[in-house]
Design an enzyme around this catalytic site. Structure first.
Site, mmCIF file in Angstrom:
data_model
loop_
_atom_site.group_PDB
_atom_site.id
_atom_site.type_symbol
_atom_site.label_atom_id
_atom_site.label_comp_id
_atom_site.label_asym_id
_atom_site.label_seq_id
_atom_site.Cartn_x
_atom_site.Cartn_y
_atom_site.Cartn_z
ATOM 1 N N ARG A 189 0.825 -1.210 0.000
ATOM 2 C CA ARG A 189 0.000 0.000 0.000
ATOM 3 C C ARG A 189 0.859 1.260 0.000
ATOM 4 N NH1 ARG A 189 -3.027 2.869 4.334
ATOM 5 N NH2 ARG A 189 -4.820 3.885 3.347
ATOM 6 N N HIS A 230 0.583 4.274 -2.744
ATOM 7 C CA HIS A 230 0.314 5.667 -2.375
ATOM 8 C C HIS A 230 1.471 6.581 -2.769
ATOM 9 C CE1 HIS A 230 -3.342 5.481 0.457
ATOM 10 N NE2 HIS A 230 -3.310 4.373 -0.272
ATOM 11 N N ASN A 268 -3.758 9.026 4.175
ATOM 12 C CA ASN A 268 -2.544 8.431 4.732
ATOM 13 C C ASN A 268 -2.414 8.540 6.240
ATOM 14 O OD1 ASN A 268 -1.854 8.019 2.045
ATOM 15 N ND2 ASN A 268 -0.509 9.808 1.932
ATOM 16 N N HIS A 321 -5.951 -5.899 -2.608
ATOM 17 C CA HIS A 321 -6.779 -6.045 -1.414
ATOM 18 C C HIS A 321 -7.037 -7.502 -1.069
ATOM 19 C CE1 HIS A 321 -8.568 -1.700 -1.760
ATOM 20 N NE2 HIS A 321 -7.298 -1.724 -1.379
#
Length: 336
Positions: free
Chosen positions: A72, A76, A104, A203
């Site tokens: 992740r 990001h 975040n 995910h």
């Protein structure tokens, strides 16, 4: 309940998707930045990949959740001005870091592990390897350690001198986004609708905070009722974990069946109304490319893995800093 593979046209759909996948592969490969190479550090830091893999593996043995956190973190990072390690920067007098952006804050994890890896790499190869490349390698190793595919990471990125919290607040896809919004946000990054469905498969591992999906459980989009696309028993389980007035930082696994294993079960869950985020479940909410690929990947894990590798490489190529642009940070948390 109907078969998750759908109606009698499924076989034809799958055959068509196999053909489409080969087209996607050609497009992805042709988009590789020529400045990046799998062999970039072979002479200047040959120990790099062993160091990263070893440290990620040790961290994973201590806490399996770290794999999803690193994956992740990479995502990001890449969505804000490309994969330039800007997400790792702390606030300075001249800019606010991306760590405190809404998507975040109190959510991204793994910074300390990247710091530790960087420190070990600096001992072996001082001033040679970027934080951006370390993060990219760590994300790849996280997927492989949890049972997913591995691949040759293209290297040669340099680190940014600044961060962009404003962009992080705007460009990270929110967990309530619908398909048109998701497609638009991925397209801004040069990623296709198929890339979007494929990368959503990340995910398969990880956890979600109650605050990011609680509204679906009790008052979906202000309707006063739970999200009707959510399977009832699944809904009840989530309501126990995330009561209406409960702790917003409590977590639930993104995949209740194989929460620590990177596989294609995420796509099968969506077909049974067991997607945690609205932005996950909407991929199976209509007849179109997203639903067809959800069916395809749930049917063929190898196809998902192959597509995931292509899309990860493609995401890693989003406007990298190469050549003399940027710098090789000595400390991933601040510019030199």
């Amino acid at each position: 309940m109907d078969s998750p593979l759908g109606d009698a046209n499924t076989t034809l759909i799958l055959l068509a998707l196999v053909f489409l996948s080969s087209i996607v592969a050609d497009v992805s490969c042709s988009s590789d930045d020529p400045s990046l190479s799998a062999f970039f550090y072979d002479y200047t830091c040959p120990q790099l990949q062993d160091i990263v893999r070893s440290d990620v593996e040790k961290a994973f043995k201590r806490e399996a959740r770290i794999a999803a956190s690193l994956l992740r973190l990479h995502f990001h990072d890449c969505f804000i001005n490309g994969c330039d390690a800007s997400v790792l920067l702390d606030d300075t007098k001249t800019f606010k870091g991306e760590k405190s952006a809404l998507p975040n804050a109190n959510s991204l994890r793994g910074f300390e592990l990247i710091d530790a890896i960087k420190a070990r790499v600096e001992i072996q190869c001082e001033g040679v390897v970027s934080c951006a490349d370390i993060l990219t390698l760590a994300a790849r190793d996280s997927v492989a350690l949890t049972g997913g595919p591995s691949w040759e990471v293209l290297l040669g990125r340099r680190d940014s001198l600044t961060a962009n919290r404003t962009a992080a607040n705007v460009l990270i896809p929110p967990p309530i986004a619908d398909v048109p919004k998701l497609v638009s946000m991925f397209a801004t990054m040069g990623l296709t609708e198929v890339d979007m469905v494929t990368l959503s498969g990340a995910h398969s591992i990880g956890q979600a905070r109650c605050s990011t999906f609680r509204q679906r459980l009790f008052d979906d989009r202000g309707s006063g009722s739970p999200d009707p696309t959510m399977q009832k028993q699944f809904l009840g389980s989530l309501q126990e974990i995330c009561p209406r007035q409960g702790n917003g930082n409590a977590v639930a696994p993104l995949d209740f069946v194989t929460p620590m294993r990177f596989d294609n079960n995420y796509y099968l869950n969506l077909q049974y109304g067991k997607g945690i985020f609205a932005s996950d479940q909407v991929l199976f909410s209509g007849r179109g490319i997203t639903e067809n690929y959800v069916r395809y990947y749930s049917y063929d894990q190898d196809a998902f893995f192959q597509s995931f590798v292509r899309s990860m490489i493609k995401m890693g190529n989003i406007t990298p800093l190469t050549g003399k642009r940027g710098q090789i940070r000595k400390n991933c948390r601040r510019p030199n």
